[in-house]
Write a protein that holds these residues in place. Structure first.
Motif, PDB file in Angstrom:
ATOM      1  N   MET A 156      -3.312   5.807  -0.951  1.00 17.85           N
ATOM      2  CA  MET A 156      -2.610   6.538  -1.841  1.00 17.85           C
ATOM      3  C   MET A 156      -2.472   5.522  -3.133  1.00 17.85           C
ATOM      4  O   MET A 156      -2.562   5.995  -4.439  1.00 17.85           O
ATOM      5  N   THR A 157      -2.324   4.273  -2.914  1.00 19.42           N
ATOM      6  CA  THR A 157      -2.641   3.285  -3.765  1.00 19.42           C
ATOM      7  C   THR A 157      -4.091   3.482  -4.794  1.00 19.42           C
ATOM      8  O   THR A 157      -3.986   3.190  -5.947  1.00 19.42           O
ATOM      9  N   LEU A 158      -5.024   3.808  -4.209  1.00 17.45           N
ATOM     10  CA  LEU A 158      -6.473   3.906  -4.847  1.00 17.45           C
ATOM     11  C   LEU A 158      -6.588   5.278  -5.367  1.00 17.45           C
ATOM     12  O   LEU A 158      -7.756   5.422  -6.110  1.00 17.45           O
ATOM     13  N   VAL A 159      -6.004   6.024  -5.300  1.00 19.16           N
ATOM     14  CA  VAL A 159      -5.932   7.461  -5.968  1.00 19.16           C
ATOM     15  C   VAL A 159      -6.238   7.204  -7.593  1.00 19.16           C
ATOM     16  O   VAL A 159      -7.008   7.738  -8.267  1.00 19.16           O
ATOM     17  N   GLY A 160      -5.560   6.218  -7.970  1.00 19.74           N
ATOM     18  CA  GLY A 160      -5.707   5.854  -9.542  1.00 19.74           C
ATOM     19  C   GLY A 160      -6.712   5.064  -9.787  1.00 19.74           C
ATOM     20  O   GLY A 160      -6.982   4.602 -11.040  1.00 19.74           O
ATOM     21  N   ASP A 161      -7.571   4.839  -8.966  1.00 17.74           N
ATOM     22  CA  ASP A 161      -8.878   3.802  -9.048  1.00 17.74           C
ATOM     23  C   ASP A 161      -8.400   2.396  -9.922  1.00 17.74           C
ATOM     24  O   ASP A 161      -8.976   2.122 -10.757  1.00 17.74           O
ATOM     25  N   PRO A 162      -7.309   1.677  -9.084  1.00 22.02           N
ATOM     26  CA  PRO A 162      -7.080   0.457  -9.727  1.00 22.02           C
ATOM     27  C   PRO A 162      -8.074  -0.606 -10.062  1.00 22.02           C
ATOM     28  O   PRO A 162      -8.826  -0.677  -8.820  1.00 22.02           O
ATOM     29  N   ARG A 163      -8.128  -1.592 -10.587  1.00 27.52           N
ATOM     30  CA  ARG A 163      -8.840  -2.648 -10.618  1.00 27.52           C
ATOM     31  C   ARG A 163      -8.204  -3.813 -10.072  1.00 27.52           C
ATOM     32  O   ARG A 163      -9.010  -4.762  -9.654  1.00 27.52           O
ATOM     33  N   VAL A 164      -6.873  -3.862  -9.884  1.00 25.28           N
ATOM     34  CA  VAL A 164      -6.275  -4.969  -9.392  1.00 25.28           C
ATOM     35  C   VAL A 164      -5.129  -4.454  -8.528  1.00 25.28           C
ATOM     36  O   VAL A 164      -4.438  -3.389  -8.903  1.00 25.28           O
ATOM     37  N   ILE A 165      -5.219  -4.759  -7.168  1.00 24.50           N
ATOM     38  CA  ILE A 165      -4.247  -4.274  -6.083  1.00 24.50           C
ATOM     39  C   ILE A 165      -3.181  -5.389  -5.672  1.00 24.50           C
ATOM     40  O   ILE A 165      -3.854  -6.714  -5.331  1.00 24.50           O
TER      41      ILE A 165
END
Length: 345
Positions: A156-165
């Motif tokens: 779910m965190t990756l749905v927004g295609d983040p560059r920093v997690i």
């Protein structure tokens, strides 16, 4: 990834002098950070050290009392919306809706990111495949195991295609198999996608396995930072353990090293060492010159548990130790090795 290679990468997170207090209790005491893109940065610390507060500040959830920071090239205060658009956060507890299916949870995140219906379904399907959740995509999350819930939470965190997690203790409560699955996923995010991971953890083997650099936070202050190997070398206690066939061999070897510790019952001798090859060669050369041949040899170096205990006075599990013990001086491991060399007659 080596320290020299990370130093040439663009910086994903910088922080200078971050402080935070609640009432008269300081939680962060002016920490500085510089984290290169496409790396895993692990922050270790006992409970209450300030790890979660650091994540909350850098992810714009709370404001620092003072200091400056940039995340993904954006100022934390002036460009907070741009920071939020570039990051993903997975907290200590899974933020999934138990009443929805895995697929519905992902589609909900897609809606929150304002993706159109087609793109949302495409990303959801891709993440379900990536996290091996396709077969349970339409089952309610309430039926999932802890490991499955954590995988879905990260998906779910990756749905927004983040560059920093930001991963705040992401494997707490997972069984060993599920933890290792999460490790593989985290490695893949960095290696395949070039994502930067800011990881907080109390599992020392987790930091050892994943992190390019590690910082140790204690009572709101950074007490050490470096690669796992650099931190281990700064802690005294490394030694070469020689095992002999009989007491005569042990006694003869003991006479050669003024700082060695013999164990007559086990017929072993511990010679202080920094874990380096030169020290090992020196010890073996002296034994060879004296025509003494050990039956076996092992090299013992401090692990991250030793580092954690020395720096914070806490065991790796987060339980309080005998008190705050301070930090071994830089180079103390090397001095132990030098002492071993100098004691050779």
């Amino acid at each position: 990834m080596t320290a020299s290679s990370t130093s040439t990468l663009p910086v994903a997170i910088t922080a200078t002098g971050l402080t935070k207090s609640y009432g008269d209790k300081p939680v962060l005491k002016g920490i500085d950070l510089s984290i290169p893109e496409g790396t895993v940065f692990a922050m270790l610390g006992p409970n209450g050290a300030g790890k979660t507060t650091t994540v909350q500040i850098l992810s714009t959830l709370i404001a620092a009392d003072s200091g400056q920071a940039r995340v993904a090239g954006h100022d934390l205060v002036r460009d907070a919306d741009a920071v939020r658009a570039a990051i993903g956060v997975t907290g200590q507890f899974s933020a999934v809706d138990n009443l929805l299916t895995a697929e519905e949870n992902l589609l909900l995140m897609a809606d929150l990111h304002h993706l159109d219906r087609r793109e949302g379904r495409r990303r959801a399907a891709g993440l379900l495949r990536r996290f091996d959740l396709t077969e349970v995509a339409r089952k309610p999350v309430v039926t999932f195991s802890g490991g499955m819930r954590r995988k879905l939470d990260l998906a779910m965190t990756l749905v927004g295609d983040p560059r920093v997690i930001f991963l705040d203790e992401p494997t707490t409560g997972l069984d060993p198999r599920s933890r290792r699955t999460m490790w593989e996923i985290i490695r893949g995010l960095v290696a395949d996608d070039g994502v930067t991971i800011f990881l907080t953890t109390q599992y020392l083997d987790e930091a050892d396995q994943l992190a390019d650099r590690i910082a140790v936070l204690d009572h709101g202050a950074l007490v050490a930072e470096g690669t796992a190997e650099e931190l281990k070398r700064r802690i005294p206690g490394g030694h070469i353990r020689l095992r002999f066939a009989d007491a005569a061999g042990l006694d003869a070897a003991t006479d050669l090293f003024g700082v060695a510790a013999p164990d007559r019952e086990a017929l072993t001798l511990q010679v202080p060492s920094d874990g380096g090859v030169p020290t090992l060669r020196a010890v073996l050369a002296v034994l060879d010159d004296a025509s003494i041949e050990p039956e076996g040899l092992t090299v013992h170096t401090p692990d991250l548990d030793d580092v954690f205990l020395t720096l914070t006075g806490h065991s790796g599990s987060g339980h309080s130790g005998s008190g705050h013990s301070g930090f071994g001086h830089p180079g103390s491991g090397e001095r132990a090795g030098a002492a071993a060399k100098e004691s050779i007659r």
